[in-house]
Design an enzyme around this catalytic site. Sequence first.
Site, mmCIF file in Angstrom:
data_model
loop_
_atom_site.group_PDB
_atom_site.id
_atom_site.type_symbol
_atom_site.label_atom_id
_atom_site.label_comp_id
_atom_site.label_asym_id
_atom_site.label_seq_id
_atom_site.Cartn_x
_atom_site.Cartn_y
_atom_site.Cartn_z
ATOM 1 N N ASP A 13 -67.193 -31.790 -20.666
ATOM 2 C CA ASP A 13 -68.535 -32.194 -21.408
ATOM 3 C C ASP A 13 -69.425 -31.278 -21.956
ATOM 4 O O ASP A 13 -70.557 -31.676 -22.157
ATOM 5 C CB ASP A 13 -69.086 -33.172 -20.495
ATOM 6 C CG ASP A 13 -68.430 -34.547 -20.039
ATOM 7 O OD1 ASP A 13 -67.285 -34.810 -20.409
ATOM 8 O OD2 ASP A 13 -68.660 -34.873 -18.818
ATOM 9 N N LYS A 16 -66.790 -29.994 -26.702
ATOM 10 C CA LYS A 16 -65.529 -29.895 -27.163
ATOM 11 C C LYS A 16 -65.441 -30.684 -28.272
ATOM 12 O O LYS A 16 -65.072 -30.205 -29.571
ATOM 13 C CB LYS A 16 -64.352 -29.795 -26.183
ATOM 14 C CG LYS A 16 -64.480 -28.947 -24.822
ATOM 15 C CD LYS A 16 -63.519 -29.208 -24.075
ATOM 16 C CE LYS A 16 -63.461 -30.446 -23.257
ATOM 17 N NZ LYS A 16 -64.884 -30.671 -22.451
ATOM 18 N N GLY A 40 -63.449 -37.535 -22.607
ATOM 19 C CA GLY A 40 -64.098 -38.311 -23.346
ATOM 20 C C GLY A 40 -64.764 -37.273 -24.400
ATOM 21 O O GLY A 40 -65.778 -36.605 -24.055
ATOM 22 N N HIS A 41 -64.250 -37.238 -25.409
ATOM 23 C CA HIS A 41 -64.811 -36.213 -26.557
ATOM 24 C C HIS A 41 -65.762 -36.945 -27.740
ATOM 25 O O HIS A 41 -65.129 -37.705 -28.338
ATOM 26 C CB HIS A 41 -63.622 -35.558 -27.264
ATOM 27 C CG HIS A 41 -62.774 -34.680 -26.131
ATOM 28 N ND1 HIS A 41 -61.795 -33.863 -26.293
ATOM 29 C CD2 HIS A 41 -63.218 -34.450 -24.671
ATOM 30 C CE1 HIS A 41 -61.545 -33.243 -25.277
ATOM 31 N NE2 HIS A 41 -62.273 -33.629 -24.355
ATOM 32 N N GLN A 223 -61.601 -31.331 -20.214
ATOM 33 C CA GLN A 223 -62.053 -31.139 -18.883
ATOM 34 C C GLN A 223 -62.659 -29.633 -19.131
ATOM 35 O O GLN A 223 -63.106 -29.308 -20.089
ATOM 36 C CB GLN A 223 -61.335 -31.214 -17.741
ATOM 37 C CG GLN A 223 -60.809 -32.378 -17.481
ATOM 38 C CD GLN A 223 -59.450 -33.199 -18.071
ATOM 39 O OE1 GLN A 223 -58.708 -32.626 -18.389
ATOM 40 N NE2 GLN A 223 -60.075 -34.333 -19.042
HETATM 41 P P1 GDP Z 1 -66.643 -33.096 -24.354
HETATM 42 O O1 GDP Z 1 -66.232 -33.727 -23.582
HETATM 43 O O2 GDP Z 1 -66.751 -31.618 -24.298
HETATM 44 O O3 GDP Z 1 -66.111 -33.380 -26.099
HETATM 45 O O4 GDP Z 1 -68.281 -33.682 -24.434
HETATM 46 P P2 GDP Z 1 -68.557 -35.015 -24.451
HETATM 47 O O5 GDP Z 1 -68.653 -35.696 -25.679
HETATM 48 O O6 GDP Z 1 -68.165 -35.607 -23.131
HETATM 49 O O7 GDP Z 1 -70.308 -34.659 -24.042
HETATM 50 C C1 GDP Z 1 -71.138 -34.078 -24.737
HETATM 51 C C2 GDP Z 1 -72.250 -34.701 -25.458
HETATM 52 O O8 GDP Z 1 -73.284 -33.987 -25.854
HETATM 53 C C3 GDP Z 1 -71.988 -35.955 -26.654
HETATM 54 O O9 GDP Z 1 -72.905 -37.207 -26.311
HETATM 55 C C4 GDP Z 1 -72.590 -35.279 -27.759
HETATM 56 O O10 GDP Z 1 -72.427 -35.921 -28.745
HETATM 57 C C5 GDP Z 1 -73.632 -34.211 -27.121
HETATM 58 N N1 GDP Z 1 -73.729 -33.213 -27.940
HETATM 59 C C6 GDP Z 1 -73.056 -32.293 -28.505
HETATM 60 N N2 GDP Z 1 -73.610 -30.834 -28.797
HETATM 61 C C7 GDP Z 1 -74.721 -31.142 -28.670
HETATM 62 C C8 GDP Z 1 -75.952 -30.644 -29.054
HETATM 63 O O11 GDP Z 1 -75.996 -29.549 -29.497
HETATM 64 N N3 GDP Z 1 -77.162 -30.929 -28.730
HETATM 65 C C9 GDP Z 1 -77.406 -32.531 -28.214
HETATM 66 N N4 GDP Z 1 -78.453 -33.020 -27.575
HETATM 67 N N5 GDP Z 1 -76.064 -33.125 -27.866
HETATM 68 C C10 GDP Z 1 -74.880 -32.683 -27.919
HETATM 69 P P1 IMO Z 2 -63.872 -34.005 -20.914
HETATM 70 O O1 IMO Z 2 -62.486 -33.584 -21.683
HETATM 71 C C1 IMO Z 2 -66.163 -34.279 -17.116
HETATM 72 C C2 IMO Z 2 -63.760 -34.766 -13.514
HETATM 73 C C3 IMO Z 2 -63.979 -36.139 -12.591
HETATM 74 C C4 IMO Z 2 -63.753 -35.843 -11.395
HETATM 75 C C5 IMO Z 2 -62.585 -34.860 -11.412
HETATM 76 C C6 IMO Z 2 -61.159 -35.250 -11.332
HETATM 77 O O2 IMO Z 2 -64.702 -35.051 -21.558
HETATM 78 O O3 IMO Z 2 -64.811 -32.901 -20.722
HETATM 79 P P2 IMO Z 2 -59.798 -37.026 -12.741
HETATM 80 O O4 IMO Z 2 -59.879 -38.151 -13.197
HETATM 81 O O5 IMO Z 2 -59.061 -35.770 -13.849
HETATM 82 O O6 IMO Z 2 -58.805 -37.255 -11.612
HETATM 83 O O7 IMO Z 2 -61.232 -36.576 -11.981
HETATM 84 O O8 IMO Z 2 -62.666 -34.344 -12.862
HETATM 85 N N1 IMO Z 2 -63.365 -35.152 -14.822
HETATM 86 C C7 IMO Z 2 -64.200 -34.745 -15.817
HETATM 87 N N2 IMO Z 2 -65.558 -34.589 -16.025
HETATM 88 N N3 IMO Z 2 -65.421 -34.208 -18.242
HETATM 89 C C8 IMO Z 2 -64.166 -34.505 -18.309
HETATM 90 O O9 IMO Z 2 -63.509 -34.400 -19.408
HETATM 91 C C9 IMO Z 2 -63.371 -34.918 -17.046
HETATM 92 N N4 IMO Z 2 -62.499 -35.289 -16.710
HETATM 93 C C10 IMO Z 2 -62.302 -35.256 -15.413
HETATM 94 O O10 IMO Z 2 -65.373 -36.760 -13.022
HETATM 95 O O11 IMO Z 2 -64.854 -34.964 -10.776
HETATM 96 MG MG MG Z 3 -66.369 -35.370 -22.348
#
Ligand code: GDP
Ligand code: IMO
Ligand code: MG
Length: 423
Positions: A13, A16, A40-41, A223
């Site tokens: 998270d 990416k 979840g991107h 991840q």
């Molecule tokens: P990923 O799994 O690495 O793609 O990241 P996620 O989408 O799960 O979580 C990142 C969260 O931070 C999302 O809700 C984005 O919209 C948000 N986000 C990304 N970059 C920034 C930033 O620079 N500032 C803030 N406030 N939010 C951001």
């Molecule tokens: P993105 O790509 C954050 C965590 C779960 C748990 C562990 C194992 O959005 O960054 P799993 O479902 O893979 O068996 O869970 O890994 N986890 C993540 N945490 N971002 C993710 O993906 C994750 N994918 C799995 O919360 O701790």
């Molecule tokens: Mg994510």
Amino acid sequence: MKMDVLLGLQWGDEGKGKIVDVLAPQYEVVARFQGGPNAGHTLEFDGIKHVLHQIPSGIFRSQILNIIGNGVVLDPIILKKEIEGLGKFSIDYQKNLVVSKKATIIIPTHKLLDAAYEQSKGDKKIGSTLKGIGPTYQDKIGRSALRIGDILSPDFREKYQVLVDKHKTTLSFYSFPVDKLEEMEGQFFEAVEFVKSLNLIDSEYVVNDALASHKKILAEGAQGSLLDVDFGSYPFVTSSTTMTAGACTGLGVAPSKIGEVFGIFKAYCTRVGSGPFPTELFDATGEAMRKEGNEFGSTTGRPRRCGWLDLPALKYSIMINGVTQLFMMKADVLNIFDEIKVCTDYVLPTGEKIDRLSFEITDLDVKPVYKPMKGWHCSLADVRSYDEFPTELKEYVAFLEEELKVPIKLVSVGPDRVQTILR
Ligand code: GDP
Ligand code: IMO
Ligand code: MG
């Protein structure tokens, strides 16, 4: 031509999805190489916010070929829903999305097994997203999994049944109910028919042909490195190789063909699920970080655990990935603090100070050593160049570069595409 890799250096998270979408215009191919719908991107642009789980984050750019690679574990039900959810964007899936025939299929009983294993662990549970990731990779390594190419075979149903019967034995050992299975199977076979209509390919040839014809490819990690099955805080990890090496095996690209490695990290840390987190904050500061950063899981909605930046962990991730450029995300979330802390070392229960992640560290109660830094305490929402950064933020960036020995080439100051500052 070499393939660039973008991956998370923390516990996922990091942002990416946003950055793949920002960089995509420089590329012709974007490819996912591991993980599955546990990811979840999030992408935000033109007032739209969208979360992708299995589809690569280049999908909103019409010139990009998006590849779901062989290293991915793919849930047909979720893929069908994801594609339907993107209906309003008039994306040409036949042209812009391809799926490796060697990607592994998540079947309904994998999800039941995930839940059964977690339930049996009690308070030692991993905190899995329950998408069936672990059990599917287990079957892949155990050489009994089904792959996307298998859905085209006339005896797919029989192969499926062999696997389900095996799973049912395990589920009955755990006394886990299977009453939902029939309904899940109905959805599954409907989704399988849908997946048959997609472009199913031998993606290793497509990737290597693209490189040979000088096309630019970006591999999109899911991840984060601290969730890697070998190098993360085992057993509190995911079940795939989340590091650069995973891009080689998950797409069929030779190590010598890896170009830039973009390592993404938040200006602080978050973790969702169980496992060690030395800089975790349990107080009002952590609560404020969660609120300001809207730190709730993109896949499960769970509140994310929050804490200060952890340099020993970041240095470790940079080392195992060969990171060539760093991207710092969510700097704006730290706007609210008078003082910002950075963990430079850990103190072991013996009193010894270390800055390395040893095998033993997972089970030890380590105390972080912090360097306090002055906060900038102003909004970054409209900042569009490095020159406009407040002095304290420039000092934060300079300190991290000095410690990490890799340039920070990008700073993100908000979730939108335009809130991205290149250096
Ligand atoms: P990923 O799994 O690495 O793609 O990241 P996620 O989408 O799960 O979580 C990142 C969260 O931070 C999302 O809700 C984005 O919209 C948000 N986000 C990304 N970059 C920034 C930033 O620079 N500032 C803030 N406030 N939010 C951001
Ligand atoms: P993105 O790509 C954050 C965590 C779960 C748990 C562990 C194992 O959005 O960054 P799993 O479902 O893979 O068996 O869970 O890994 N986890 C993540 N945490 N971002 C993710 O993906 C994750 N994918 C799995 O919360 O701790
Ligand atoms: Mg994510």
